[in-house]
Design a protein around this motif. Structure first.
Motif, PDB file in Angstrom:
ATOM      1  N   ILE A   1      37.810  16.552  49.211  1.00  0.00           N
ATOM      2  CA  ILE A   1      38.453  17.433  48.223  1.00  0.00           C
ATOM      3  C   ILE A   1      38.803  18.769  48.873  1.00  0.00           C
ATOM      4  O   ILE A   1      37.919  19.459  49.380  1.00  0.00           O
ATOM      5  CB  ILE A   1      37.519  17.667  47.013  1.00  0.00           C
ATOM      6  N   PRO A   2      40.062  19.156  48.860  1.00  0.00           N
ATOM      7  CA  PRO A   2      40.423  20.430  49.492  1.00  0.00           C
ATOM      8  C   PRO A   2      39.998  21.623  48.627  1.00  0.00           C
ATOM      9  O   PRO A   2      39.930  21.522  47.394  1.00  0.00           O
ATOM     10  CB  PRO A   2      41.944  20.357  49.589  1.00  0.00           C
ATOM     11  N   GLY A   3      39.703  22.743  49.294  1.00  0.00           N
ATOM     12  CA  GLY A   3      39.278  23.947  48.608  1.00  0.00           C
ATOM     13  C   GLY A   3      40.317  24.449  47.599  1.00  0.00           C
ATOM     14  O   GLY A   3      39.976  25.067  46.587  1.00  0.00           O
ATOM     15  N   GLN A   4      41.578  24.133  47.864  1.00  0.00           N
ATOM     16  CA  GLN A   4      42.646  24.604  46.989  1.00  0.00           C
ATOM     17  C   GLN A   4      42.499  24.061  45.575  1.00  0.00           C
ATOM     18  O   GLN A   4      43.027  24.625  44.631  1.00  0.00           O
ATOM     19  CB  GLN A   4      44.027  24.185  47.541  1.00  0.00           C
ATOM     20  N   LEU A   5      41.797  22.936  45.440  1.00  0.00           N
ATOM     21  CA  LEU A   5      41.615  22.352  44.115  1.00  0.00           C
ATOM     22  C   LEU A   5      40.512  23.037  43.336  1.00  0.00           C
ATOM     23  O   LEU A   5      40.525  23.062  42.116  1.00  0.00           O
ATOM     24  CB  LEU A   5      41.254  20.864  44.251  1.00  0.00           C
ATOM     25  N   THR A   6      39.538  23.593  44.052  1.00  0.00           N
ATOM     26  CA  THR A   6      38.340  24.066  43.364  1.00  0.00           C
ATOM     27  C   THR A   6      38.233  25.585  43.298  1.00  0.00           C
ATOM     28  O   THR A   6      37.372  26.099  42.600  1.00  0.00           O
ATOM     29  CB  THR A   6      37.081  23.536  44.087  1.00  0.00           C
TER      30      THR A   6
ATOM     31  N   MET B   1      39.691  28.076  41.894  1.00  0.00           N
ATOM     32  CA  MET B   1      39.757  28.816  40.620  1.00  0.00           C
ATOM     33  C   MET B   1      38.404  28.814  39.917  1.00  0.00           C
ATOM     34  O   MET B   1      37.861  29.858  39.581  1.00  0.00           O
ATOM     35  CB  MET B   1      40.804  28.163  39.702  1.00  0.00           C
ATOM     36  N   THR B   2      37.868  27.599  39.727  1.00  0.00           N
ATOM     37  CA  THR B   2      36.589  27.505  39.015  1.00  0.00           C
ATOM     38  C   THR B   2      35.489  28.217  39.788  1.00  0.00           C
ATOM     39  O   THR B   2      34.659  28.907  39.192  1.00  0.00           O
ATOM     40  CB  THR B   2      36.195  26.032  38.817  1.00  0.00           C
ATOM     41  N   VAL B   3      35.510  28.042  41.080  1.00  0.00           N
ATOM     42  CA  VAL B   3      34.469  28.683  41.892  1.00  0.00           C
ATOM     43  C   VAL B   3      34.594  30.208  41.766  1.00  0.00           C
ATOM     44  O   VAL B   3      33.594  30.917  41.622  1.00  0.00           O
ATOM     45  CB  VAL B   3      34.578  28.245  43.377  1.00  0.00           C
ATOM     46  N   TYR B   4      35.827  30.698  41.760  1.00  0.00           N
ATOM     47  CA  TYR B   4      36.053  32.142  41.643  1.00  0.00           C
ATOM     48  C   TYR B   4      35.477  32.661  40.331  1.00  0.00           C
ATOM     49  O   TYR B   4      34.764  33.666  40.300  1.00  0.00           O
ATOM     50  CB  TYR B   4      37.557  32.431  41.727  1.00  0.00           C
ATOM     51  N   PHE B   5      35.779  31.942  39.246  1.00  0.00           N
ATOM     52  CA  PHE B   5      35.265  32.378  37.943  1.00  0.00           C
ATOM     53  C   PHE B   5      33.750  32.345  37.922  1.00  0.00           C
ATOM     54  O   PHE B   5      33.105  33.225  37.356  1.00  0.00           O
ATOM     55  CB  PHE B   5      35.826  31.492  36.823  1.00  0.00           C
ATOM     56  N   MET B   6      33.182  31.332  38.561  1.00  0.00           N
ATOM     57  CA  MET B   6      31.724  31.217  38.596  1.00  0.00           C
ATOM     58  C   MET B   6      31.122  32.426  39.319  1.00  0.00           C
ATOM     59  O   MET B   6      30.183  33.052  38.827  1.00  0.00           O
ATOM     60  CB  MET B   6      31.343  29.924  39.313  1.00  0.00           C
TER      61      MET B   6
ATOM     62  N   LEU C   1      41.003  34.911  51.358  1.00  0.00           N
ATOM     63  CA  LEU C   1      42.161  35.536  50.719  1.00  0.00           C
ATOM     64  C   LEU C   1      41.997  35.542  49.211  1.00  0.00           C
ATOM     65  O   LEU C   1      42.259  36.550  48.549  1.00  0.00           O
ATOM     66  CB  LEU C   1      43.436  34.762  51.111  1.00  0.00           C
ATOM     67  N   VAL C   2      41.526  34.421  48.653  1.00  0.00           N
ATOM     68  CA  VAL C   2      41.379  34.379  47.189  1.00  0.00           C
ATOM     69  C   VAL C   2      40.056  34.955  46.727  1.00  0.00           C
ATOM     70  O   VAL C   2      39.912  35.334  45.578  1.00  0.00           O
ATOM     71  CB  VAL C   2      41.548  32.943  46.637  1.00  0.00           C
ATOM     72  N   MET C   3      39.068  35.030  47.591  1.00  0.00           N
ATOM     73  CA  MET C   3      37.742  35.464  47.158  1.00  0.00           C
ATOM     74  C   MET C   3      37.494  36.966  47.357  1.00  0.00           C
ATOM     75  O   MET C   3      36.468  37.465  46.934  1.00  0.00           O
ATOM     76  CB  MET C   3      36.648  34.676  47.907  1.00  0.00           C
ATOM     77  N   THR C   4      38.372  37.654  48.094  1.00  0.00           N
ATOM     78  CA  THR C   4      38.102  39.079  48.348  1.00  0.00           C
ATOM     79  C   THR C   4      39.256  39.941  47.857  1.00  0.00           C
ATOM     80  O   THR C   4      40.427  39.573  47.973  1.00  0.00           O
ATOM     81  CB  THR C   4      37.941  39.350  49.864  1.00  0.00           C
ATOM     82  N   ARG C   5      38.878  41.069  47.275  1.00  0.00           N
ATOM     83  CA  ARG C   5      39.908  42.054  46.941  1.00  0.00           C
ATOM     84  C   ARG C   5      39.671  43.338  47.713  1.00  0.00           C
ATOM     85  O   ARG C   5      40.579  44.057  48.056  1.00  0.00           O
ATOM     86  CB  ARG C   5      39.908  42.309  45.433  1.00  0.00           C
ATOM     87  N   ASP C   6      38.377  43.609  47.983  1.00  0.00           N
ATOM     88  CA  ASP C   6      38.061  44.868  48.664  1.00  0.00           C
ATOM     89  C   ASP C   6      38.328  44.750  50.156  1.00  0.00           C
ATOM     90  O   ASP C   6      37.967  43.763  50.785  1.00  0.00           O
ATOM     91  CB  ASP C   6      36.580  45.207  48.459  1.00  0.00           C
ATOM     92  N   GLU C   7      38.938  45.799  50.681  1.00  0.00           N
ATOM     93  CA  GLU C   7      39.299  45.809  52.100  1.00  0.00           C
ATOM     94  C   GLU C   7      38.053  45.664  52.990  1.00  0.00           C
ATOM     95  O   GLU C   7      38.088  45.018  54.021  1.00  0.00           O
ATOM     96  CB  GLU C   7      40.024  47.116  52.417  1.00  0.00           C
TER      97      GLU C   7
END
Lengths: 355, 284
Positions: B126-131, B133-138, B222-228
């Motif tokens: 299963i590629p990370g691209q599929l999961t 979103m849910t992982v981010y919300f978690m 890229l999807v998990m971080t916002r802070d520099e």
């Protein structure tokens, strides 16, 4: 000390019953050899004693103590495996030391034991080597040293010589006998080689299809077999077994046959024709086709000191009554002492007096 | 013309075969090495030279300005630090998760083993691209988005490493385990004193793969971080694109050289072990 008792041992792999209700006693200090064809359950039995392949049910006592639930490392036994199972990542010393370390033997004591055992198996100068820099015989010694250093109550050996070449095997055989004489510990030795069993054992335990066929000294098992299987398994070539008209069998060992050009007064005698002849040195092995009497066209093996017979030649095959063995329809031995009537019937049947 | 003997014919045939073989190997090598070569040489060209057409194969004016820019414009050490922390932590945790898991799958028999193995293998596919979103919300729920953990936790176990190690453990004869048990070893000791040292090559390979994966990780951070100050070096190199007007290839390539240099060094050091781990080894 190291008496082993197995009571009502059962072992199943999936739906296959390998051992059924097996009972066995191995005396303390005995060199017991489990022998039988591949798949007869002898290694399974050894693994049950070792604790690495526990029985499905039944009880196991070592030295009077029930050990069925005891971890292998706590049974005070040592095992030598067929492929030696030496730890390739450790030196010879590391291999020997591993078990001692696990049992928290102090360092000074460890050093002393290792030096002692290495000396006794001739490994002292190889202690710092890794196993891949050792020959087959040396690896075998490492496996032995590793077992000996623990000073176990019982030595278990699973075909330890089968990976050695013929010459080394014979040498190691006598070394193992010497070792047993020196240590006086119980040895349980598994092999499929009946010669090895005969030459080393105090007691042979002959197995077939998970059932013990006979447990006795090499002499008894050779001279007084319980059944057709034992009679044919022990001895090379195996015993000649021929059917009788009353449904039983008669057997005689190739080396007990007198092969003569002239008829003599022996109890059992038939005419035969030599089919093949193998000169073995001191003896000659003949394959003989019977050409007279009830067993006409059957072939028997004859081992004779007389190498003078040629292929195609006719001769008399003769056996004394004391060298004849009778077996019933279930292939069980008929001994004169306990089944006199059946024995008499067989003798008469063989003489052609009674159908 | 003298006719060739059979022996000479064979020699000619062999020579021709060898030449074709060599040319093919050279071709494949160039195919793989050229992008790498292009990256390195471009990183030493002045900006204007990178725009030239036809392009130059070797820097006419050799310059380090790309590297100087990278260090001046980015706090590159802080990004490298993040990458190192994430990669290091993942490798350590993975080691203690993957090794026992692989051992259990290889040497133990337990109920539901097949099913569990199936789940592990499915996870592998299963590629990370599929999961993500849910992982981010978690992770948002857990309140750990402002830490490095979102980059670490999802990769604490690696199905690929478990697979590789399991295959390796399976090749180790059962008798060694049994012998160790008779020597009074616990399972734990068997694992760390026997299995792991005997699987060095595979261990190195799995660690190396993990290292490469996390050193190069791009999508997940890229999807998990916002802070520099949480971003890894890959995202920093990406930022080089946007620092000046237009694409400054000198800077971008210098950044990339910095990015891949540790990997190249590591690979050169460990290539022997990797080949060992991949090749089937019969053990005597």
């Amino acid at each position: 000390m190291g008496e082993i008792i197995l009571k009502n041992i059962n072992k199943t792999f999936g739906n296959t019953k390998v051992l059924e209700d097996l009972n066995l006693k191995i005396n303390d200090g005995e060199f017991a050899v489990l022998v039988g064809a591949s798949g007869c359950g002898k290694t399974t039995l050894l693994r049950i004693i070792a604790g690495i392949g526990p029985a499905t049910s039944g009880e196991l006592f070592i030295d009077g103590e029930e050990v069925s639930d005891l971890a292998p490392g706590k049974r005070n036994i040592a095992m030598v495996f067929q492929n030696y199972a030496i730890y390739p990542n450790m030196t010879v010393k590391g291999n020997i030391e591993f078990g001692l370390k696990n049992n928290h033997v102090p360092k000074a004591e460890r050093e002393r034991l290792i030096a002692e055992v290495a000396e006794s198996v001739g490994l002292t100068e190889y202690l710092k080597r890794k196993p891949n820099a050792l020959s087959g015989g040396q690896r075998q010694r490492v496996a032995l040293a590793r077992a000996m250093v623990k000073n176990p109550k019982v030595f278990l050996m699973d075909e330890p010589l089968s990976n050695l070449d013929a010459k080394l095997r014979v040498a190691m055989r006598s070394e193992l006998i010497e070792l047993h004489n020196k240590l006086k510990t119980t040895f349980v030795y598994v092999t499929h080689d009946q010669v090895e069993a005969m030459s080393m054992a105090d007691t042979i335990i002959l197995m077939n299809k998970g059932v013990i066929q006979q447990q006795a000294s090499p002499e008894v098992i050779y001279d007084d077999p319980n059944n057709v299987f034992t009679a044919q398994f022990i001895g090379t070539p195996s015993m000649n077994i021929l059917p009788l008209k009353n449904g039983s069998f008669v057997g005689y060992r190739p080396e007990k046959v007198g092969l003569t050009p002239e008829e003599t007064e022996a109890f059992y005698k038939v005419r035969g024709r030599i089919i093949t002849r193998e000169m073995l040195g001191s003896e000659t092995l003949y394959k003989v086709q019977i050409i007279s009497g009830e067993h006409q066209n059957e072939t028997v093996m004859v081992k004779s000191l007389d190498s003078g017979f040629q292929e195609g030649q006719d001769a008399w095959v003769q056996v004394a009554l004391k060298h004849l063995y009778f077996f019933d329809g279930k292939e069980q031995r008929i001994r004169e002492a306990d089944r006199a009537e059946d024995y008499g019937a067989c003798v008469r049947c063989l003489k052609g007096e009674e159908a | 013309m003298a006719r060739l003997t059979r022996k000479q014919k064979r020699a000619v045939k062999r020579a021709a075969g060898n030449t074709v073989n060599l040319i093919f190997k050279l071709f494949v090598s160039v195919l793989f090495l050229f992008p790498f070569y292009w990256m390195v040489t471009t990183s030493f060209k002045p900006y204007l030279e990178t725009l030239k057409f036809p392009p130059t194969l070797w820097p006419q004016d050799f310059t380090f300005e790309g590297y100087v820019h990278v260090f001046q414009e980015l706090d590159i050490l802080s990004y490298i630090k993040n990458t190192l922390i994430v990669t290091g932590t993942v490798i350590v945790i993975q080691f203690f998760v993957n090794v026992p898991a692989a051992y259990a799958f290889a040497k133990w028999k337990f109920k539901g083993q097949g099913l569990m193995w199936g789940i592990v293998m499915t996870g592998f596919m299963i590629p990370g691209q599929l999961t993500f979103m849910t992982v981010y919300f978690m992770f948002a729920d857990w309140g750990i988005l402002k830490t490095l953990w979102p980059q670490i936790i999802p990769t604490c176990a690696s199905a690929f490493s478990i697979f590789l190690l399991r295959q390796n453990f399976k090749q180790i004869p059962e008798e060694l385990v049994e012998s160790a048990k008779l020597d009074g070893s616990s399972e734990w000791k068997i694992l760390w004193r026997l299995m792991v040292p005997m699987s060095k090559a595979t261990m190195v390979t799995t660690i190396l793969f993990s290292f490469i994966n996390h050193w190069n990780a791009y999508f997940w951070p890229l999807v998990m971080t916002r802070d520099e100050d949480l971003k890894p070096i890959t995202l920093a190199i990406e930022r080089l694109k946007n620092l000046e007007q237009g694409l400054n290839y000198t800077d971008i390539m210098a950044g990339n050289v910095i990015l891949v240099l540790p990997l190249v060094i590591l690979f050169l050091l460990a290539s022997k072990k990797i080949i060992q781990a991949m090749a089937y080894r019969g053990m005597k």
